[in-house]
Design a protein around this motif. Sequence first.
Motif, short mmCIF file in Angstrom:
data_model
loop_
_atom_site.label_atom_id
_atom_site.label_comp_id
_atom_site.label_asym_id
_atom_site.label_seq_id
_atom_site.Cartn_x
_atom_site.Cartn_y
_atom_site.Cartn_z
N GLN A 1 -27.18 34.45 52.83
CA GLN A 1 -25.85 33.89 53.08
C GLN A 1 -25.46 32.90 52.00
OE1 GLN A 1 -26.11 32.30 57.04
NE2 GLN A 1 -26.14 34.31 58.03
N ARG A 2 -26.41 32.06 51.60
CA ARG A 2 -26.10 31.05 50.59
C ARG A 2 -25.95 31.68 49.20
NH1 ARG A 2 -23.61 27.08 52.18
NH2 ARG A 2 -24.40 25.80 50.45
N PHE A 3 -26.68 32.74 48.90
CA PHE A 3 -26.54 33.48 47.66
C PHE A 3 -25.09 33.97 47.52
CE2 PHE A 3 -26.68 37.41 45.18
CZ PHE A 3 -27.58 37.13 44.15
N ALA A 4 -24.57 34.54 48.59
CA ALA A 4 -23.17 35.00 48.58
C ALA A 4 -22.21 33.82 48.49
CB ALA A 4 -22.90 35.85 49.81
N HIS A 5 -22.50 32.75 49.22
CA HIS A 5 -21.63 31.58 49.20
C HIS A 5 -21.47 31.01 47.79
CE1 HIS A 5 -19.98 27.64 50.34
NE2 HIS A 5 -20.88 27.11 49.52
N HIS A 6 -22.53 31.06 47.00
CA HIS A 6 -22.47 30.51 45.65
C HIS A 6 -21.93 31.51 44.62
CE1 HIS A 6 -24.30 26.71 46.67
NE2 HIS A 6 -25.33 27.31 47.24
N GLY A 7 -21.46 32.65 45.08
CA GLY A 7 -20.73 33.56 44.22
C GLY A 7 -21.56 34.50 43.38
N HIS A 8 -22.79 34.77 43.80
CA HIS A 8 -23.65 35.64 43.01
C HIS A 8 -23.60 37.10 43.44
CE1 HIS A 8 -25.22 32.11 41.08
NE2 HIS A 8 -25.62 31.61 42.23
N GLY A 9 -22.86 37.40 44.49
CA GLY A 9 -22.78 38.76 44.98
C GLY A 9 -22.76 38.77 46.49
N THR A 10 -22.93 39.93 47.08
CA THR A 10 -22.98 40.04 48.52
C THR A 10 -24.35 39.61 49.03
OG1 THR A 10 -23.82 42.31 48.51
CG2 THR A 10 -21.42 42.02 48.36
N PRO A 11 -24.48 39.32 50.32
CA PRO A 11 -25.82 39.00 50.85
C PRO A 11 -26.83 40.10 50.57
CG PRO A 11 -24.13 38.40 52.45
CD PRO A 11 -23.43 39.15 51.34
N GLN A 12 -26.38 41.36 50.57
CA GLN A 12 -27.29 42.48 50.35
C GLN A 12 -27.76 42.56 48.89
OE1 GLN A 12 -24.33 42.72 52.07
NE2 GLN A 12 -25.44 42.62 54.03
N GLN A 13 -27.05 41.90 47.98
CA GLN A 13 -27.43 41.91 46.57
C GLN A 13 -28.38 40.79 46.21
OE1 GLN A 13 -23.34 41.87 45.14
NE2 GLN A 13 -23.59 43.93 44.28
N ALA A 14 -28.70 39.92 47.15
CA ALA A 14 -29.67 38.85 46.90
C ALA A 14 -31.04 39.46 46.60
CB ALA A 14 -29.75 37.92 48.10
N ILE A 15 -31.83 38.76 45.79
CA ILE A 15 -33.11 39.28 45.31
C ILE A 15 -34.24 38.70 46.17
CG2 ILE A 15 -34.62 39.57 43.32
CD1 ILE A 15 -31.86 40.80 42.97
N VAL A 16 -34.89 39.55 46.95
CA VAL A 16 -35.90 39.12 47.91
C VAL A 16 -37.24 39.78 47.59
CG1 VAL A 16 -36.60 39.17 50.35
CG2 VAL A 16 -34.20 38.73 49.73
N GLY A 17 -38.30 38.99 47.64
CA GLY A 17 -39.65 39.50 47.53
C GLY A 17 -40.46 39.12 48.76
N LEU A 18 -41.43 39.94 49.10
CA LEU A 18 -42.28 39.70 50.27
C LEU A 18 -43.75 39.81 49.91
CD1 LEU A 18 -40.46 41.86 52.98
CD2 LEU A 18 -40.22 39.39 52.61
N GLY A 19 -44.55 38.98 50.54
CA GLY A 19 -45.99 39.12 50.47
C GLY A 19 -46.49 39.98 51.61
#
Length: 384
Positions: free
Chosen positions: A218-236
């Motif tokens: 949500q914050r990634f989108a709020h700061h104008g970097h793209g949609t929430p789905q475009q945020a870059i997520v990694g998992l262990g």
Amino acid sequence: MQFGVFSVSDITRDPVSGSTPSEAERIDAIVRIAKKTEEVGLDVFAIGEHHNPPFFSSSPTTLLAYLAASTERLILSTATTLITTNDPVRLAEEYAMLQHLAKGRMDLMLGRGNTAPVYPWFGQDLREGLPLALENYNLLHRLWREDVVDWEGRYRTPLQGFTSTPRPLDGVPPFVWHGSIRTPEIAEQAAYYGNGFFANNIFWPKEHYVRLIEFYRQRFAHHGHGTPQQAIVGLGGQAFLARRSQDAIREFRPYFNEAPVYGHGPSMEDVMAQTPLSVGSPQEVIDKTLTFREHFGDYQRQLFLMDHAGLPLKTVLNQLDLLGEEVVPVLRKELAARRAPGVADAPTHADRVRALHGDGVPRQVRPNANRGDNVTGASPYQES
């Protein structure tokens, strides 16, 4: 989607054989593990940073530079780099140098670490850990993007007309992941800068990480970097495999029971039910890993912990064979088929250079001794 392995660099007694590897043996083993990671077709190898026994990885850049010279396509990363107790000027210099040596095949994960005594060892106060992490990354971010930096903060001496060298390869700074298991401020920091967020979801239930990742998106989108789905997520994650589930359970149980982070607590079955720990056949590991997307949405990087708790090197290498031959190919296919439209690709240096420079050859900056230095504060760089 990138798949790989990470190591926390522990040196732990093997509860089956009773032997404990030496530091030299463990360091040699991690080199073989990294090379095997590339050999079996995985994408990423990552190493943690620790400055206390029973860990050996106090100098990740040294190890990763060696691995860069020993591999051809593997992306090399940290898991994590301590943003709190490392000077951001040294981080800017060392990881830019690693970026050049690895020809862009690297990134880094920043975190505060989980060892409280490390703060005073490096002249810092544990109670200042969060603001220290935020301030240090702000400076690191600027050092890689501004040729000349004037800066003043709370936790280090000011900089006047400072130029970090070498400059980032192709004018593109290393990609940064911010790793956290509990702190929304770090998720906010990753979102603010448009960086990646790595949730090392090994020990806690998924509900905890769902909240953090959703907040980051949500914050990634709020700061104008793209949609929430475009945020870059990694998992262990952590897996132990055998061709038959009952063999995997039997073989891993003594290591689980004595592991410093698992043993002498809830049973292995309870931990498997409550956390991402997967112990079983390749198909069982595939099935459980596929649930991560159901919980967290589409994501870009999956790293597995494969070598801790005293597991002997031969066992780890066999695990990597199974992971690379039977698990990851299926996961790649299944996750690609389920991927929603518009999801961002996993970050690579080549793609980021292309986004900045197009299809042209990126221009490299060159020092010009007649244009200034860190004494005068003038920019010493010109484009070529």
